[in-house]
Scaffold this motif. Structure first.
Motif, PDB file in Angstrom:
ATOM      1  N   ILE A 170       8.799-117.626  79.578  1.00 32.99           N
ATOM      2  CA  ILE A 170       9.069-116.425  78.609  1.00 32.99           C
ATOM      3  C   ILE A 170      10.499-116.845  78.040  1.00 32.99           C
ATOM      4  N   GLY A 171      10.241-115.889  76.664  1.00 37.58           N
ATOM      5  CA  GLY A 171      11.468-116.535  75.592  1.00 37.58           C
ATOM      6  C   GLY A 171      11.998-114.516  75.680  1.00 37.58           C
ATOM      7  N   ALA A 172      13.771-115.279  76.325  1.00 38.60           N
ATOM      8  CA  ALA A 172      14.457-114.083  76.066  1.00 38.60           C
ATOM      9  C   ALA A 172      15.418-114.205  75.595  1.00 38.60           C
ATOM     10  N   SER A 173      16.521-113.009  74.829  1.00 39.75           N
ATOM     11  CA  SER A 173      17.264-112.770  74.425  1.00 39.75           C
ATOM     12  C   SER A 173      19.263-112.797  75.981  1.00 39.75           C
ATOM     13  N   GLU A 174      19.809-113.121  75.223  1.00 38.42           N
ATOM     14  CA  GLU A 174      20.547-113.210  75.736  1.00 38.42           C
ATOM     15  C   GLU A 174      21.073-112.422  77.380  1.00 38.42           C
ATOM     16  N   ILE A 175      21.558-110.855  76.431  1.00 39.77           N
ATOM     17  CA  ILE A 175      21.415-110.242  76.688  1.00 39.77           C
ATOM     18  C   ILE A 175      20.060-108.879  77.516  1.00 39.77           C
ATOM     19  N   ALA A 176      19.351-109.589  77.393  1.00 34.36           N
ATOM     20  CA  ALA A 176      17.564-109.011  78.001  1.00 34.36           C
ATOM     21  C   ALA A 176      18.299-109.908  79.654  1.00 34.36           C
ATOM     22  N   LEU A 177      18.462-111.377  79.158  1.00 33.71           N
ATOM     23  CA  LEU A 177      18.542-112.280  80.301  1.00 33.71           C
ATOM     24  C   LEU A 177      19.308-111.740  81.223  1.00 33.71           C
ATOM     25  N   ASN A 178      20.678-111.401  80.799  1.00 37.99           N
ATOM     26  CA  ASN A 178      22.227-111.322  82.004  1.00 37.99           C
ATOM     27  C   ASN A 178      21.606-109.755  82.186  1.00 37.99           C
ATOM     28  N   LEU A 179      21.293-109.089  81.102  1.00 38.92           N
ATOM     29  CA  LEU A 179      20.983-107.464  81.989  1.00 38.92           C
ATOM     30  C   LEU A 179      20.255-107.034  83.601  1.00 38.92           C
ATOM     31  N   TYR A 180      19.236-107.660  82.950  1.00 34.54           N
ATOM     32  CA  TYR A 180      17.817-107.401  83.531  1.00 34.54           C
ATOM     33  C   TYR A 180      17.193-108.439  83.930  1.00 34.54           C
ATOM     34  N   LEU A 181      16.714-109.455  83.767  1.00 37.24           N
ATOM     35  CA  LEU A 181      15.522-110.080  83.992  1.00 37.24           C
ATOM     36  C   LEU A 181      15.972-111.357  84.971  1.00 37.24           C
ATOM     37  N   LEU A 182      16.934-112.095  85.239  1.00 40.76           N
ATOM     38  CA  LEU A 182      17.811-112.938  86.291  1.00 40.76           C
ATOM     39  C   LEU A 182      17.916-112.513  87.817  1.00 40.76           C
ATOM     40  N   PRO A 183      17.834-110.908  88.186  1.00 38.35           N
ATOM     41  CA  PRO A 183      17.303-111.525  89.438  1.00 38.35           C
ATOM     42  C   PRO A 183      15.886-110.664  89.612  1.00 38.35           C
ATOM     43  N   ILE A 184      14.982-110.662  88.533  1.00 41.65           N
ATOM     44  CA  ILE A 184      13.412-110.418  88.446  1.00 41.65           C
ATOM     45  C   ILE A 184      12.877-111.949  88.815  1.00 41.65           C
ATOM     46  N   LEU A 185      13.445-112.891  88.344  1.00 42.14           N
ATOM     47  CA  LEU A 185      13.699-114.313  87.966  1.00 42.14           C
ATOM     48  C   LEU A 185      13.952-115.191  89.656  1.00 42.14           C
ATOM     49  N   ASN A 186      15.125-114.283  90.095  1.00 52.05           N
ATOM     50  CA  ASN A 186      15.402-115.032  91.232  1.00 52.05           C
ATOM     51  C   ASN A 186      14.037-114.624  92.750  1.00 52.05           C
TER      52      ASN A 186
ATOM     53  N   ARG B 180      -0.831-108.819  72.090  1.00 48.69           N
ATOM     54  CA  ARG B 180      -2.358-107.844  72.564  1.00 48.69           C
ATOM     55  C   ARG B 180      -3.588-108.410  72.586  1.00 48.69           C
ATOM     56  N   ALA B 181      -4.002-108.095  73.558  1.00 43.82           N
ATOM     57  CA  ALA B 181      -5.695-108.748  73.769  1.00 43.82           C
ATOM     58  C   ALA B 181      -5.908-110.173  73.941  1.00 43.82           C
ATOM     59  N   HIS B 182      -4.635-110.437  74.661  1.00 42.36           N
ATOM     60  CA  HIS B 182      -4.376-111.870  74.934  1.00 42.36           C
ATOM     61  C   HIS B 182      -3.943-111.798  76.532  1.00 42.36           C
ATOM     62  N   PRO B 183      -5.464-112.550  77.591  1.00 40.48           N
ATOM     63  CA  PRO B 183      -4.915-112.475  78.976  1.00 40.48           C
ATOM     64  C   PRO B 183      -4.613-113.431  79.037  1.00 40.48           C
ATOM     65  N   LEU B 184      -3.645-112.870  80.103  1.00 39.64           N
ATOM     66  CA  LEU B 184      -2.375-113.758  80.592  1.00 39.64           C
ATOM     67  C   LEU B 184      -2.735-114.775  81.702  1.00 39.64           C
ATOM     68  N   ALA B 185      -2.094-115.548  82.596  1.00 40.89           N
ATOM     69  CA  ALA B 185      -2.829-116.312  84.020  1.00 40.89           C
ATOM     70  C   ALA B 185      -2.121-115.584  83.970  1.00 40.89           C
ATOM     71  N   LEU B 186      -2.763-116.069  85.977  1.00 44.35           N
ATOM     72  CA  LEU B 186      -2.410-115.404  86.625  1.00 44.35           C
ATOM     73  C   LEU B 186      -0.586-115.433  87.056  1.00 44.35           C
ATOM     74  N   PRO B 187       0.503-116.856  87.066  1.00 45.40           N
ATOM     75  CA  PRO B 187       1.706-116.427  87.471  1.00 45.40           C
ATOM     76  C   PRO B 187       1.925-115.686  86.239  1.00 45.40           C
ATOM     77  N   ALA B 188       1.771-115.674  84.967  1.00 48.80           N
ATOM     78  CA  ALA B 188       2.413-114.831  84.083  1.00 48.80           C
ATOM     79  C   ALA B 188       2.178-113.829  84.331  1.00 48.80           C
ATOM     80  N   LYS B 189       1.392-113.521  84.904  1.00 49.22           N
ATOM     81  CA  LYS B 189       0.379-111.729  85.096  1.00 49.22           C
ATOM     82  C   LYS B 189       1.547-111.730  86.197  1.00 49.22           C
ATOM     83  N   ARG B 190       1.563-111.923  87.565  1.00 54.97           N
ATOM     84  CA  ARG B 190       3.120-111.486  88.400  1.00 54.97           C
ATOM     85  C   ARG B 190       4.230-111.788  87.413  1.00 54.97           C
ATOM     86  N   LEU B 191       4.730-112.267  86.846  1.00 59.65           N
ATOM     87  CA  LEU B 191       5.797-111.898  86.708  1.00 59.65           C
ATOM     88  C   LEU B 191       5.948-110.919  86.246  1.00 59.65           C
TER      89      LEU B 191
END
Length: 295
Positions: free
Chosen positions: A97-113, A276-287
């Protein structure tokens, strides 16, 4: 021009290691064969790709241009091989996953945990990227998902969804704290002070450039910071007025003062994007499902 993949593979490893000997060890080939292959590639392209010395090899300007493209391709190949070789179950796998610093700190970190606690066998790769960089990585298939702040330039093969809105505030240091006592500064008044912001080619710069432009003002930061966590120290040292997410302020920021504004800064959005039109592998789909709140 019909040039064998093997030629580019040898070129890639020699450039990556800066040495014919190290490249030969990595490829399990003998050094004279590698030397002949690179020489043949240079003859076919009509360009010198390496400068040789006793310390190894260094890319010429033409070699650097070629390496930029070849390394992206090999990074893609390696990522594909790794993904294919992994078990399709969630006991193993990899998600990037690519993430900006703001997105990582404001939203993504608890999701990754939560994700890592649920699927401990899955490997997570995080790239720190600006919005344009994240879109470019998505387009080339080097990341599965990307999270960053709006705006995002329209891109036909990339789809995005708004995940969360957040508020930004203006801040200043001790040298400017007299303005804190005022009832509220207009954007025109703010523009007269030195401004600390992200640099060009970031969504934050684009957001404020458009915001100032809509109000008939020019947005020209005096200092351009590389990351969000640089802005508060720069402001604390009285280098200008900055704009940061309100949640970045913890209430105990010594030397930092919130600047009252006549009008609040428009809400900003965190976006989740994928190809778009790019199927995600199961690990990425779950995230993706966790980020969207579907599981």
């Amino acid at each position: 021009m019909n040039i064998s993949y093997d030629y580019y593979a040898v070129f890639y490893y020699v450039a990556k290691h800066g040495s014919f000997t190290k490249a030969a060890n990595a490829l399990l080939l003998n050094q004279p064969n590698l030397t002949r292959t690179v020489k043949s590639l240079e003859e076919k392209l009509g360009r010198t790709l390496f400068v040789r010395s006793n310390k190894g090899v260094k890319l010429t300007p033409e070699g650097e241009v070629l390496y930029e493209h070849v390394s992206a391709a090999f990074e893609h190949f390696n990522a594909a091989e790794e993904e294919i070789s992994l078990n399709k179950s969630l006991e193993r796998g990899v998600v990037s996953i690519g993430a900006s610093e703001i997105a990582l700190n404001l939203y993504l970190l608890p999701i990754l945990n939560k994700y890592k606690s649920t699927y401990p066998g899955v490997k997570i790769k995080i790239s720190h990227l600006s919005a344009p960089g994240a879109v470019a990585k998505l387009g080339s298939g080097l990341v599965d998902l990307a999270m960053f702040t709006a705006p995002m330039a329209p891109t036909p093969d990339i789809i995005s969804r708004e995940i969360e809105a957040f508020k930004e505030v203006a801040i200043c240091g001790e040298a400017y704290k007299d303005i804190v006592k005022r009832e509220g500064l207009t954007l025109e008044e703010i523009a007269k002070y030195p401004i600390v912001s992200f640099g060009k080619k970031t969504s934050t710069y684009e957001f404020y450039f458009r915001y100032f432009e809509r109000n008939g003002l020019n947005f020209a930061p005096d200092i351009e910071a590389a990351t969000a966590d640089q802005i508060i120290p720069l402001v604390r040292h009285n280098l200008g007025i900055g704009f940061v997410p309100e949640r970045f302020l913890n209430g105990n920021d010594d030397g930092i003062f919130r600047v009252p504004l006549a009008e609040e800064i428009p809400m900003r959005q965190i976006l989740l994007a994928r190809k778009r039109a790019h199927p995600l592998a199961l690990p990425a789909k779950r995230l993706e499902q966790m980020i969207l709140g579907e599981i």
